[in-house]
Design a protein around this motif. Structure first.
Motif, PDB file in Angstrom:
ATOM      1  N   GLY A  64       7.260  10.025   9.087  1.00  0.00           N
ATOM      2  CA  GLY A  64       7.374   9.888  10.524  1.00  0.00           C
ATOM      3  C   GLY A  64       6.325  10.629  11.317  1.00  0.00           C
ATOM      4  N   SER A  65       5.544  11.498  10.659  1.00  0.00           N
ATOM      5  CA  SER A  65       4.511  12.233  11.389  1.00  0.00           C
ATOM      6  C   SER A  65       3.341  11.343  11.767  1.00  0.00           C
ATOM      7  N   MET A  66       3.143  10.257  11.003  1.00  0.00           N
ATOM      8  CA  MET A  66       2.082   9.283  11.253  1.00  0.00           C
ATOM      9  C   MET A  66       0.690   9.897  11.127  1.00  0.00           C
ATOM     10  N   TRP A  67       0.579  10.936  10.346  1.00  0.00           N
ATOM     11  CA  TRP A  67      -0.726  11.534  10.034  1.00  0.00           C
ATOM     12  C   TRP A  67      -1.011  11.198   8.578  1.00  0.00           C
ATOM     13  N   TYR A  68      -1.800  10.138   8.382  1.00  0.00           N
ATOM     14  CA  TYR A  68      -2.047   9.626   7.040  1.00  0.00           C
ATOM     15  C   TYR A  68      -3.409  10.100   6.550  1.00  0.00           C
ATOM     16  N   ASP A  69      -3.409  10.867   5.504  1.00  0.00           N
ATOM     17  CA  ASP A  69      -4.664  11.392   4.974  1.00  0.00           C
ATOM     18  C   ASP A  69      -5.279  10.497   3.912  1.00  0.00           C
ATOM     19  N   TYR A  70      -4.446   9.865   3.105  1.00  0.00           N
ATOM     20  CA  TYR A  70      -4.973   9.082   1.985  1.00  0.00           C
ATOM     21  C   TYR A  70      -4.221   7.753   1.872  1.00  0.00           C
ATOM     22  N   TRP A  71      -4.992   6.700   1.689  1.00  0.00           N
ATOM     23  CA  TRP A  71      -4.449   5.357   1.492  1.00  0.00           C
ATOM     24  C   TRP A  71      -4.916   4.820   0.152  1.00  0.00           C
ATOM     25  N   GLY A  72      -4.041   4.049  -0.492  1.00  0.00           N
ATOM     26  CA  GLY A  72      -4.436   3.365  -1.703  1.00  0.00           C
ATOM     27  C   GLY A  72      -5.122   2.048  -1.402  1.00  0.00           C
ATOM     28  N   GLN A  73      -5.564   1.392  -2.455  1.00  0.00           N
ATOM     29  CA  GLN A  73      -6.305   0.146  -2.306  1.00  0.00           C
ATOM     30  C   GLN A  73      -5.387  -1.064  -2.202  1.00  0.00           C
ATOM     31  N   GLY A  74      -4.120  -0.879  -2.519  1.00  0.00           N
ATOM     32  CA  GLY A  74      -3.153  -1.953  -2.406  1.00  0.00           C
ATOM     33  C   GLY A  74      -2.908  -2.671  -3.716  1.00  0.00           C
TER      34      GLY A  74
ATOM     35  N   TYR B  14       0.838  -1.195   0.000  1.00  0.00           N
ATOM     36  CA  TYR B  14       0.000   0.000   0.000  1.00  0.00           C
ATOM     37  C   TYR B  14       0.874   1.246   0.000  1.00  0.00           C
ATOM     38  N   CYS B  15       0.384   2.299  -0.612  1.00  0.00           N
ATOM     39  CA  CYS B  15       1.019   3.593  -0.419  1.00  0.00           C
ATOM     40  C   CYS B  15       0.034   4.509   0.315  1.00  0.00           C
ATOM     41  N   ALA B  16       0.608   5.486   0.988  1.00  0.00           N
ATOM     42  CA  ALA B  16      -0.197   6.421   1.764  1.00  0.00           C
ATOM     43  C   ALA B  16       0.444   7.799   1.723  1.00  0.00           C
ATOM     44  N   ALA B  17      -0.407   8.815   1.731  1.00  0.00           N
ATOM     45  CA  ALA B  17       0.063  10.202   1.800  1.00  0.00           C
ATOM     46  C   ALA B  17       0.122  10.609   3.261  1.00  0.00           C
ATOM     47  N   GLU B  18       1.284  10.974   3.712  1.00  0.00           N
ATOM     48  CA  GLU B  18       1.536  11.291   5.123  1.00  0.00           C
ATOM     49  C   GLU B  18       1.851  12.784   5.240  1.00  0.00           C
ATOM     50  N   TYR B  19       1.127  13.451   6.173  1.00  0.00           N
ATOM     51  CA  TYR B  19       1.284  14.909   6.309  1.00  0.00           C
ATOM     52  C   TYR B  19       2.004  15.243   7.583  1.00  0.00           C
ATOM     53  N   PRO B  20       3.000  16.174   7.582  1.00  0.00           N
ATOM     54  CA  PRO B  20       3.563  16.772   6.374  1.00  0.00           C
ATOM     55  C   PRO B  20       4.845  16.068   5.896  1.00  0.00           C
ATOM     56  N   GLN B  21       5.334  15.094   6.727  1.00  0.00           N
ATOM     57  CA  GLN B  21       6.602  14.468   6.371  1.00  0.00           C
ATOM     58  C   GLN B  21       6.656  13.056   6.923  1.00  0.00           C
TER      59      GLN B  21
END
Length: 121
Positions: free
Chosen positions: A104-114, A95-102
């Motif tokens: 290691g922040s562990m704030w994931y806004d968007y995840w893919g379906q895999g 899976y990929c995920a968009a992590e805000y803002p960098q």
């Protein structure tokens, strides 16, 4: 609609290579890091690698170091994960995920379906 979409998974023999892609849309790519994760059957999800879109800095899990390379094409809003020397232990849904803002922040806004990666022995 903001989203990330993975592609590039498949079946490969042990020792082979695959390149995964994660394409983002609908949000400001430069403001996020993109991380790759994987989950094998019966196991917890684990982080594999991450790249900060702002400066290209990267992180790798110990299992990925020396074998996997993460890169980013900001013009295409796409992050790649080049995986070499694959072993059956790399078999998982990636899976990929968009992590805000960098990374290691562990704030994931968007995840893919895999996307499934299967490595045969």
């Amino acid at each position: 609609e903001a989203q990330v979409v993975e592609s590039g998974g498949g079946l490969v023999h042990s020792g082979g290579s695959l390149r995964l892609s994660c394409t983002a849309s609908g949000f400001s790519f430069e403001d996020y890091a993109i991380g790759w994760f994987r989950q094998a059957p019966g196991k917890d999800r684990e982080g594999v690698s991450c790249i900060n879109s702002s400066d290209g800095s990267t992180t790798y899990a110990p299992s990925a170091k020396g074998r996997f390379t993460i890169s980013s094409d900001n013009a295409k809003n796409t992050v790649y994960l080049q995986m070499n020397s694959l072993t059956p232990e790399d078999t998982a849904v990636y899976y990929c995920a968009a992590e805000y803002p960098q990374c290691g922040s562990m704030w994931y806004d968007y995840w893919g379906q895999g996307t499934q990666v299967t490595v045969s022995s």
